[in-house]
Write an enzyme that holds these catalytic residues in place. Structure first.
Site, mmCIF file in Angstrom:
data_model
loop_
_atom_site.group_PDB
_atom_site.id
_atom_site.type_symbol
_atom_site.label_atom_id
_atom_site.label_comp_id
_atom_site.label_asym_id
_atom_site.label_seq_id
_atom_site.Cartn_x
_atom_site.Cartn_y
_atom_site.Cartn_z
ATOM 1 N N LYS A 38 29.059 -51.876 -5.994
ATOM 2 C CA LYS A 38 30.231 -52.329 -6.766
ATOM 3 C C LYS A 38 30.212 -53.804 -7.114
ATOM 4 C CE LYS A 38 33.133 -52.998 -2.720
ATOM 5 N NZ LYS A 38 33.724 -52.247 -1.622
ATOM 6 N N ARG A 132 43.514 -51.050 5.810
ATOM 7 C CA ARG A 132 43.330 -50.772 4.397
ATOM 8 C C ARG A 132 43.387 -49.249 4.308
ATOM 9 N NH1 ARG A 132 38.278 -52.821 0.812
ATOM 10 N NH2 ARG A 132 37.535 -50.735 1.331
HETATM 11 C C1 PLP Z 1 32.952 -52.361 -0.587
HETATM 12 C C2 PLP Z 1 32.895 -51.335 0.442
HETATM 13 C C3 PLP Z 1 31.816 -51.289 1.343
HETATM 14 C C4 PLP Z 1 30.700 -52.313 1.331
HETATM 15 O O1 PLP Z 1 31.090 -53.474 1.987
HETATM 16 P P1 PLP Z 1 30.049 -54.648 2.274
HETATM 17 O O2 PLP Z 1 30.806 -55.591 3.127
HETATM 18 O O3 PLP Z 1 29.671 -55.219 0.945
HETATM 19 O O4 PLP Z 1 28.892 -54.058 2.964
HETATM 20 C C5 PLP Z 1 31.788 -50.273 2.276
HETATM 21 N N1 PLP Z 1 32.778 -49.358 2.344
HETATM 22 C C6 PLP Z 1 33.832 -49.369 1.509
HETATM 23 C C7 PLP Z 1 34.879 -48.321 1.652
HETATM 24 C C8 PLP Z 1 33.940 -50.360 0.538
HETATM 25 O O5 PLP Z 1 34.987 -50.369 -0.276
#
Ligand code: PLP
Length: 359
Positions: A38, A132
């Site tokens: 993302k 979250r």
């Molecule tokens: C963005 C996201 C991740 C990745 O997080 P990083 O800190 O970039 O490794 C993993 N799980 C979810 C649900 C996310 O939204």
């Protein structure tokens, strides 16, 4: 004249290397990886570099990004990290697996999976304190028993996400709790959970100190693949590249000026009354780059340059220690916010170095 400015230079080889080292490291204890795309706006060549490095899934929070990667020919299992009720039909048409926390949404997914003659796979996210996304553990049994009655949904796993909203560490206690929940669910409902997804780039410290990872067999990694660091303390992970991305911008003014603005004080373009420290006359430069392009606080300058401030289209640097001429290039490393904003900006050109071609 180089028209490719500002630009972000992306080393696909370094991203592939990082994915490879992390896949091997976590693989030692049976943990598979989802490469999280993302922050790169679902850039197909970056996803491909992650896949070449050994990640088993590509996960993204945006359907648009997943569609872009699929259209470019990236072939893997795609995971949607954030599922919205209103997008249920598009989810079914585009994604193999989605993370979910709401029954209403799961029902809608089941409905459209039936319409389109498929079975949609879901991973249920559990709340473990970061606040979250997540189903509260006490609500899980009811959630699961209702979901098991839906004909076109298959629960393939559970997961949790920490260190994002609330800054809560994924430690042994949290990981043990997720493992216990997995065992309890399998026992109560006589189902097999294939994926127990313990978290993200913040899980490195836990993993390094874990004698036993319990049931955890998957992590979802964005930042540690892209920027080579863990995210509890933002320490570099040994053996990984930490500057696969560079931002480059052009100097459009270079002059010696006072360091204190003069005249009557008022608000800046962004509604703040700024304060300054008087260093006397210093060399300073202005870059053709601004807050419309990038999260300026996410820029890490090289060569003793210091960011003094920024407005929509200008970044002002103290260049007293590194003389820069008009037209020269200034290079920055990026943190996660800088990377996210640079990849999202239509003004910043993307230049790929290395060879992770999408087949
Ligand atoms: C963005 C996201 C991740 C990745 O997080 P990083 O800190 O970039 O490794 C993993 N799980 C979810 C649900 C996310 O939204």
């Amino acid at each position: 004249m180089n028209a490719f400015m500002p630009r972000i230079e992306i080393s696909l080889d370094q991203i592939r290397h990082n994915a490879e080292i992390l896949s091997t490291l976590y693989g030692h204890q049976g943990i598979s990886l989802m490469g999280v795309s993302k922050a790169t706006l679902g850039e197909p060549s970056i996803a491909e570099a992650m896949i070449q490095g050994g990640v088993k899934f590509i996960a993204d929070s945006r359907l648009e990004n997943i569609q872009k990667m699929k259209n470019a020919g990236v072939s893997t299992q795609f995971v949607l990290l954030r599922t919205a009720l209103s997008q249920a039909e598009t989810v079914i048409k585009n994604v193999d697996i989605s993370l979910n926390t709401e029954l209403e949404t799961v029902r809608e997914l089941s409905h459209y999976a039936k319409v389109h003659g498929t079975v949609h796979q879901i991973i249920l996210m559990v709340e473990l304190g970061d606040l979250r996304e997540g189903i509260l553990p006490r609500d899980l049994p009811q959630f699961i028993s209702t979901t098991l009655d839906l004909t076109h949904i298959k629960i393939i796993g559970i997961g949790c996400n920490l260190a994002c909203y609330g800054g809560i560490k994924p430690d042994h206690q949290k990981m043990n709790e997720l493992s216990r929940l997995a065992d309890a669910i399998e026992k109560e409902f006589k189902i097999k959970l294939d994926i127990i997804s313990g978290g993200n780039s913040a899980n490195y410290e836990w993993y390094e100190s874990a004698q036993n990872v319990g049931r955890i067999n998957n992590l979802r990694l964005g930042e540690s693949i892209l920027l080579g660091c863990e995210t509890v303390n933002r320490q570099a992970i040994p053996g990984l590249h930490t500057s696969a991305f560079h931002l480059i911008a052009e100097v459009i003014e270079s002059k010696s000026k006072p360091s204190l603005p003069y005249g009557e004080s008022c608000q800046t373009a962004f509604g703040k009354i700024p304060t300054f420290c008087d260093r006397g006359i210093h060399l300073r430069v202005i870059l053709a780059l601004g807050r419309q392009d990038i999260l300026v606080s996410g820029l890490r300058p090289h060569n003793n340059l210091e960011i003094l401030g920024a407005s929509s289209d200008h970044v002002v640097l103290d260049s007293e220690n590194y003389d820069l001429q008009v037209g020269s290039e200034v290079m920055f490393d990026l943190d996660y916010g800088g990377l996210l904003s640079a990849m999202t900006s239509p003004f910043i050109k993307k230049k790929f170095l290395g060879v992770a071609q999408v087949p």
